[in-house]
Enzyme design. Structure first.
Site, PDB file in Angstrom:
ATOM      1  N   HIS A 509       0.838  -1.210   0.000  1.00  0.00           N
ATOM      2  CA  HIS A 509       0.000   0.000   0.000  1.00  0.00           C
ATOM      3  C   HIS A 509       0.871   1.258   0.000  1.00  0.00           C
ATOM      4  O   HIS A 509       0.921   2.002   0.979  1.00  0.00           O
ATOM      5  CB  HIS A 509      -0.952  -0.013   1.194  1.00  0.00           C
ATOM      6  N   ASN A 510       1.526   1.507  -1.112  1.00  0.00           N
ATOM      7  CA  ASN A 510       2.355   2.689  -1.281  1.00  0.00           C
ATOM      8  C   ASN A 510       1.895   3.457  -2.513  1.00  0.00           C
ATOM      9  O   ASN A 510       0.860   3.137  -3.103  1.00  0.00           O
ATOM     10  CB  ASN A 510       3.829   2.276  -1.395  1.00  0.00           C
ATOM     11  N   SER A 511       2.643   4.466  -2.917  1.00  0.00           N
ATOM     12  CA  SER A 511       2.183   5.295  -4.039  1.00  0.00           C
ATOM     13  C   SER A 511       2.233   4.540  -5.369  1.00  0.00           C
ATOM     14  O   SER A 511       1.552   4.926  -6.324  1.00  0.00           O
ATOM     15  CB  SER A 511       3.006   6.581  -4.129  1.00  0.00           C
ATOM     16  N   THR A 512       3.013   3.465  -5.447  1.00  0.00           N
ATOM     17  CA  THR A 512       3.009   2.655  -6.680  1.00  0.00           C
ATOM     18  C   THR A 512       1.669   1.949  -6.830  1.00  0.00           C
ATOM     19  O   THR A 512       1.131   1.857  -7.945  1.00  0.00           O
ATOM     20  CB  THR A 512       4.158   1.635  -6.660  1.00  0.00           C
ATOM     21  N   HIS A 513       1.135   1.444  -5.742  1.00  0.00           N
ATOM     22  CA  HIS A 513      -0.205   0.845  -5.797  1.00  0.00           C
ATOM     23  C   HIS A 513      -1.221   1.899  -6.219  1.00  0.00           C
ATOM     24  O   HIS A 513      -2.098   1.633  -7.054  1.00  0.00           O
ATOM     25  CB  HIS A 513      -0.580   0.252  -4.438  1.00  0.00           C
ATOM     26  N   HIS A 549      -7.088   7.002  -2.920  1.00  0.00           N
ATOM     27  CA  HIS A 549      -7.929   6.000  -2.251  1.00  0.00           C
ATOM     28  C   HIS A 549      -7.244   5.270  -1.096  1.00  0.00           C
ATOM     29  O   HIS A 549      -7.915   4.699  -0.234  1.00  0.00           O
ATOM     30  CB  HIS A 549      -8.450   4.971  -3.275  1.00  0.00           C
ATOM     31  N   ASP A 550      -5.909   5.272  -1.054  1.00  0.00           N
ATOM     32  CA  ASP A 550      -5.193   4.614   0.053  1.00  0.00           C
ATOM     33  C   ASP A 550      -4.194   5.554   0.718  1.00  0.00           C
ATOM     34  O   ASP A 550      -3.233   5.094   1.343  1.00  0.00           O
ATOM     35  CB  ASP A 550      -4.456   3.358  -0.447  1.00  0.00           C
ATOM     36  N   ASP A 681      -8.919  -1.370  -8.022  1.00  0.00           N
ATOM     37  CA  ASP A 681      -8.188  -1.539  -6.771  1.00  0.00           C
ATOM     38  C   ASP A 681      -7.594  -2.936  -6.624  1.00  0.00           C
ATOM     39  O   ASP A 681      -6.533  -3.102  -6.013  1.00  0.00           O
ATOM     40  CB  ASP A 681      -9.139  -1.233  -5.601  1.00  0.00           C
ATOM     41  N   GLN A 733      -3.623 -16.876  -3.148  1.00  0.00           N
ATOM     42  CA  GLN A 733      -4.024 -16.236  -4.398  1.00  0.00           C
ATOM     43  C   GLN A 733      -5.229 -16.943  -5.031  1.00  0.00           C
ATOM     44  O   GLN A 733      -6.145 -16.292  -5.542  1.00  0.00           O
ATOM     45  CB  GLN A 733      -2.844 -16.212  -5.377  1.00  0.00           C
TER      46      GLN A 733
END
Length: 785
Positions: A509-513, A549-550, A681, A733
Site C-alpha cells: 500500500h504505497n504510491s506505486t499501488h 484511495h489509500d 483496486d 491467491q
C-alpha cells in the site's frame, strides 16, 4: 476595511484581507550557483519538498536575466568562494532592478573553524542581502530555512505590496476613512475625508482627536459610549455630528472598527464616515441605530426605550392579530401530524416482507415454509455477507475473507496500538519539472493507455515516485485541469503532496499501488460503454478517488487497527476505518494550502457534487460491502441490459437506447463508478503474469508483517494462515481469485468488455494452481534440480 498602518493587515497570520489574496502561488526561488554540488542539490530538493518553483542560474548575467523574467520571491546566492563570481556584486546587480525591492536574498556562507571569530554580517546587509545561511547540505536544514523565510520576510513583503493596492483603493473610495492609533492620534485620512470635513491631511495627521473642535449637537454621553464600546474591541456604528473646518456641523453615519494587532492588543481604529441623509429630522429614530456589534449597552438601550415610546412601540393590533392566528396554526400542525400517520411510509424491504406475508396466506404448506425461510433471511441485517463454511474446509479463504471483510475482532485490554503516520518519502534522483520530464520516463509514459503498461518499471525509473509522473500524464489526457480550472503547477503540487503522504515503507500500500489503481481507472474510463455512461465530472471524480484511495495507509488492515484500539479506529468507531481516513485526509491535505488546492477555482455546488462522488468511490473500496456492491451492479445493470439484448425485437437503435437509459440513471452511474474503482483496486490478478506475481509477493509480505506484529503485541491474529514460515502464497491467491475476483470481473467484463484482462486472469489462475499442485508455497516454482 481593517488596516494596520504598520503593514499588518489582520490580527492573525492570515494571508488575505477580505477577498484579497496576499500570496503568490507558487513561491519562486532562484538558486545562483556556479557549479552543482551537494549544497545546491539540497536547496533544490528543499524547494521540491516545500512545493516552490525553482530555477538555477550559473552566471551573474543569467541570474539577473532569469530574475527579470520570473520575479522570484527568494534568491539564494552561493557566497562560499569567489573564484567564479563575487556574491556581493551579484546581489547588487539584482538589487539594481526595480522588482527586487520585495525579494529576499539569501547568502550561503562557508562554515568557519570553531577557533575563528564569527564574521560580521554587516557587509552582506550593506550589499543588499536579507540574511545569511551557513553552509549545510542537509535537505531538512535548507527546507527549514526556506519555510522560515516564506513565513517571515516573504509574507511580510506580500503584505507590504498589498498595502500599496489597499491605500490606492482608499485614496479613490467614496467614503471618508480616518485611521487613528490606539491613543486616538490621527495617522491617515483619505481625500474623501478631506473633502467632507474641509481639512487638508497635513492639518490632521499627528493630532489627537481631542484637539479637534467638537459639535455640540451630540448627546453628552455619546463619546463615552463610543469609547467604552471600541476599547472592548467591539465595532461601533451609529449617527454622529462632526464639526467641519468651517465651523458647520455635519451629521454622519459612522462605523468605527478596532484593529487587533500582535498579542491581541488594539493597535488602530478605522473610522468610515458618510453624510447621513435625514429627510424627516427624526434624530431620535436614527439614534436607535447606534450600536456595538454583538452588545447593546444598557444605558443606551434604556434611554432609547424611554425616548419615544409611541413611535417605537409595536402596533397592538398586530399583536392581537397574531394571537388570533394561534389556534389555526395549532390546527394546521395537528392536521399535518394526522396526515403523516395516515401515509404509508415504508422501506422497500418492508414492502417485500408484506408482499411475502400476503402470498403465504394462499400458498401450499411447502411454499409457505419456504417463504418463512425467505423471511428469516430478509430480516437479518447482513443480506450481502456470505456465510462461510467451517475453517477446516478452506482455512485460506476463511482467513482472507475474515481478515478483509470484518471491521475487527474483540479488543484486548492493555494492548493499545497507536497509529503513527510515517510521512517519509524517498527523494527523486531527477528533479520534477512541469515541462521537462526526463526522456526515459516520457518514453515509458507513452504506453500508459495499454493494459500491459509496467508500473513497476516506472516505479524504478522515478525512484518510487510514479504517481506524480503518471498522474500528470493521465490527468492531462482527461482534461482535469481544464475541468477544475486549475493550473498545471497546482495539479503538480497536489500530486506531489498526495504522493508524499503515501508510505514508501509499505511493501504494497504505497504510491506505486495508487499509481497502478489510477492507471486501471483511466483504462476503464476509456472503454466505450463506460465512457458513454459517465460525464466528465464522474471521470474527474474517479481519477481523483483512485489517486487518493489509500493515502496514508499504515500497511495494516481495518481489523488490526480495531483490535489494537488505534486512534483511527476510535475516531471512526471501528467502521470503515481506513477508507474513512483516506477520504477525509485527502480533502484535508488538498484544501490546507492554496498552492496545492485543485478545487479552489470551482464553484461551491460543483465542489460538493465532486466531493460526494470522490468520497463514495473511496468508501466503496472497503471490502465489508464487496458482495453488496457486486450484487447490486449485477442485478441493476448486467441483468436488465442482458434482458434487453435477449428479448428486444425492435430496431437496434431502440435496443441501444434502452440500455443507455439503464446505464445513465443517477443510481446506476453510482454503481458503475463503485464497480470501476473496486475492480481497479484489486486488478492485480488480471495483470500480465510477472506483474501479478510481484504484486502477490508484496501483499503477502504486508500481511506477514501484520501477523508478526500481532504476535509481538499479543493482539488477536486476524489472518493466521499469513505466517511467513508456513503460508502457501499460491493457495492464498487461488482463494482470493475464487472468492473476490472471478465473479466481480465476470460482471465488469460483461459490462465494459475486457477480454484481455479475462485472459490474463485465466492464465494467472492456472499458474497458481500449478504451483499449488506441485506443493510449492512460494511465488515461483523451484529451480530444476
Amino acid at each position: 476595511m481593517l488596516l494596520d498602518i504598520n503593514g499588518k493587515m489582520v490580527s492573525a497570520t492570515e494571508e488575505c484581507v477580505g477577498p484579497m489574496r496576499l500570496t503568490q502561488e507558487p513561491i519562486q526561488v532562484l538558486l545562483v550557483f556556479a557549479k552543482e554540488d551537494s549544497q545546491s542539490d539540497a536547496f533544490w530538493w528543499a524547494c521540491d519538498r516545500a512545493g516552490f518553483r525553482c530555477n538555477i542560474a550559473r552566471t551573474p548575467e543569467s541570474a539577473v536575466e532569469c530574475f527579470l523574467d520570473k520575479h522570484h520571491e527568494i534568491i539564494v546566492i552561493d557566497g562560499r568562494h569567489s573564484r567564479y563570481f563575487e556574491p556581493e556584486a551579484v546581489c547588487r546587480m539584482v538589487r539594481a532592478t526595480k522588482p527586487s525591492e520585495n525579494t529576499v536574498i539569501l547568502a550561503v556562507v562557508p562554515q568557519k573553524p570553531p577557533d575563528q571569530e564569527e564574521p560580521s554580517v554587516l557587509p552582506l546587509l550593506c550589499a543588499g542581502f536579507s540574511r545569511r545561511f551557513v553552509e549545510n547540505s542537509s535537505v531538512s536544514a535548507c527546507y527549514n530555512e526556506l519555510i522560515q523565510i516564506e513565513h517571515g520576510e516573504v509574507r511580510c513583503q506580500f503584505k507590504l505590496r498589498a498595502c500599496n493596492s489597499i491605500f490606492t483603493a482608499l485614496e479613490h473610495c467614496q467614503e471618508a476613512v480616518e485611521i487613528t492609533s490606539e491613543d486616538h492620534i490621527i495617522q491617515y485620512v483619505n481625500p474623501a475625508f478631506e473633502r467632507m470635513m474641509g481639512y487638508h491631511k497635513g492639518e490632521l495627521i499627528g493630532k489627537e482627536l481631542t484637539e479637534l473642535p467638537k459639535s455640540d449637537k451630540n448627546r453628552a454621553d455619546l463619546l463615552d459610549t463610543i469609547n467604552t464600546c471600541i476599547k472592548k474591541g467591539k465595532e461601533w456604528q451609529g449617527i454622529y455630528f462632526a464639526r467641519k473646518k468651517s465651523g458647520d456641523s455635519i451629521q454622519q453615519h459612522v462605523k468605527i472598527t478596532p484593529v487587533i494587532g500582535q498579542g491581541g492588543k488594539i493597535r488602530h481604529f478605522v473610522a468610515i464616515k458618510k453624510p447621513h441623509i435625514d429627510n424627516n429630522n427624526q434624530v431620535h429614530k436614527f439614534n436607535k441605530e447606534e450600536r456595538c456589534s454583538g452588545e447593546h449597552f444598557q444605558s443606551e438601550c434604556h434611554s432609547l426605550r424611554h425616548r419615544d415610546r409611541r413611535k417605537d412601540s409595536i402596533d397592538a393590533r398586530s399583536l392581537s392579530s397574531r394571537g388570533s392566528d394561534a389556534p389555526s396554526l395549532q390546527n394546521r400542525r395537528y392536521s399535518s401530524v394526522a396526515r403523516i400517520h395516515s401515509m404509508t411510509i415504508e422501506a422497500p424491504i418492508t414492502k417485500v416482507i408484506n408482499i411475502i406475508n400476503a402470498a403465504q396466506e394462499s400458498s401450499p404448506v411447502t411454499v409457505a415454509e419456504a417463504l418463512d425461510r425467505v423471511l428469516e433471511i430478509l430480516r437479518t441485517t447482513e443480506l450481502y455477507s456470505p456465510q462461510l463454511a467451517s475453517k477446516e474446509d478452506d482455512p485460506h479463504t476463511n482467513d482472507l475473507v475474515g481478515g478483509l471483510m470484518s471491521d475487527g475482532l474483540r479488543r484486548l485490554s492493555g494492548n493499545e496500538y497507536v497509529f503513527c503516520k510515517n510521512m517519509s518519502q524517498s527523494q527523486l534522483a531527477i528533479p520534477v519539472t512541469l515541462n521537462d520530464v526526463p526522456p526515459s520516463i516520457a518514453e515509458m509514459l507513452n504506453d500508459e493507455e495499454c493494459w500491459e503498461f509496467n508500473i513497476l518499471d516506472l516505479e524504478a525509473a522515478t525512484h518510487k515516485r510514479p504517481l506524480t509522473y503518471l498522474g500528470l500524464k493521465i490527468f492531462t489526457s482527461f482534461g482535469v485541469c481544464e475541468f477544475l480550472n486549475c493550473s498545471e503547477a497546482t495539479l503538480r503540487s497536489w500530486l506531489q503532496l498526495i504522493e508524499a503522504s503515501y508510505h514508501s515503507s509499505n511493501s504494497y500500500h504505497n504510491s506505486t499501488h495508487a499509481a497502478d489503481v489510477l492507471h486501471a481507472t483511466a483504462y476503464f474510463l476509456r472503454k466505450e460503454r463506460v465512457k458513454s455512461s459517465l460525464d466528465q465530472l464522474d471521470e474527474v471524480a474517479a481519477l481523483i478517488a483512485a489517486t487518493v484511495h489509500d493515502v496514508d495507509h499504515p500497511g495494516r488492515t481495518n481489523s488490526f487497527l480495531c483490535n489494537a484500539g488505534s486512534e483511527l479506529a476510535i475516531l471512526y468507531n471501528d467502521t470503515a476505518v481506513l477508507e474513512s481516513h483516506h477520504a477525509a485526509l485527502a480533502f484535508q491535505l488538498t484544501v490546507r494550502d492554496s498552492k496545492s488546492n485543485i478545487f479552489k477555482n470551482i464553484d461551491r455546488n460543483q465542489f460538493r457534487t465532486l466531493r460526494q462522488a470522490i468520497i463514495d468511490m473511496v468508501l466503496a473500496t472497503e471490502m465489508t460491502r464487496h458482495f453488496e456492491h457486486v450484487s447490486k451492479f449485477v442485478n441493476s445493470i448486467n441483468k436488465p441490459m442482458a434482458a434487453i439484448e435477449e428479448t428486444s425485437t425492435s430496431s437496434v437503435n431502440s435496443d441501444c437506447e434502452g440500455q443507455a437509459n439503464i446505464r445513465n440513471s443517477p443510481e446506476n452511474r453510482l454503481l458503475i463508478k463503485r464497480m470501476l474503482i473496486k475492480c481497479a483496486d484489486v486488478a492485480n490478478p488480471c495483470r500480465p503474469l510477472e506483474l501479478c506475481i510481484e504484486w502477490a509477493g508484496r501483499i503477502s509480505e504486508e500481511y506477514f508483517a501484520q501477523t508478526d506484529e500481532e504476535k509481538r503485541q499479543g493482539l488477536p491474529v486476524v489472518m493466521p494462515v499469513f505466517d511467513r514460515n508456513t503460508c502457501s502464497v499460491p493457495k492464498s491467491q487461488i482463494s482470493f481469485i475464487d472468492y473476490f475476483i472471478t465473479d466481480m470481473f465476470d460482471a465488469w467484463d460483461a459490462f465494459a468488455s475486457l477480454p484481455g484482462l479475462m485472459e490474463h486472469l485465466s492464465e494467472n489462475y492456472k499458474y497458481w494452481k500449478n504451483l499449488d499442485e506441485m506443493k510449492c508455497k512460494s511465488l515461483r516454482p523451484p529451480p530444476p534440480s
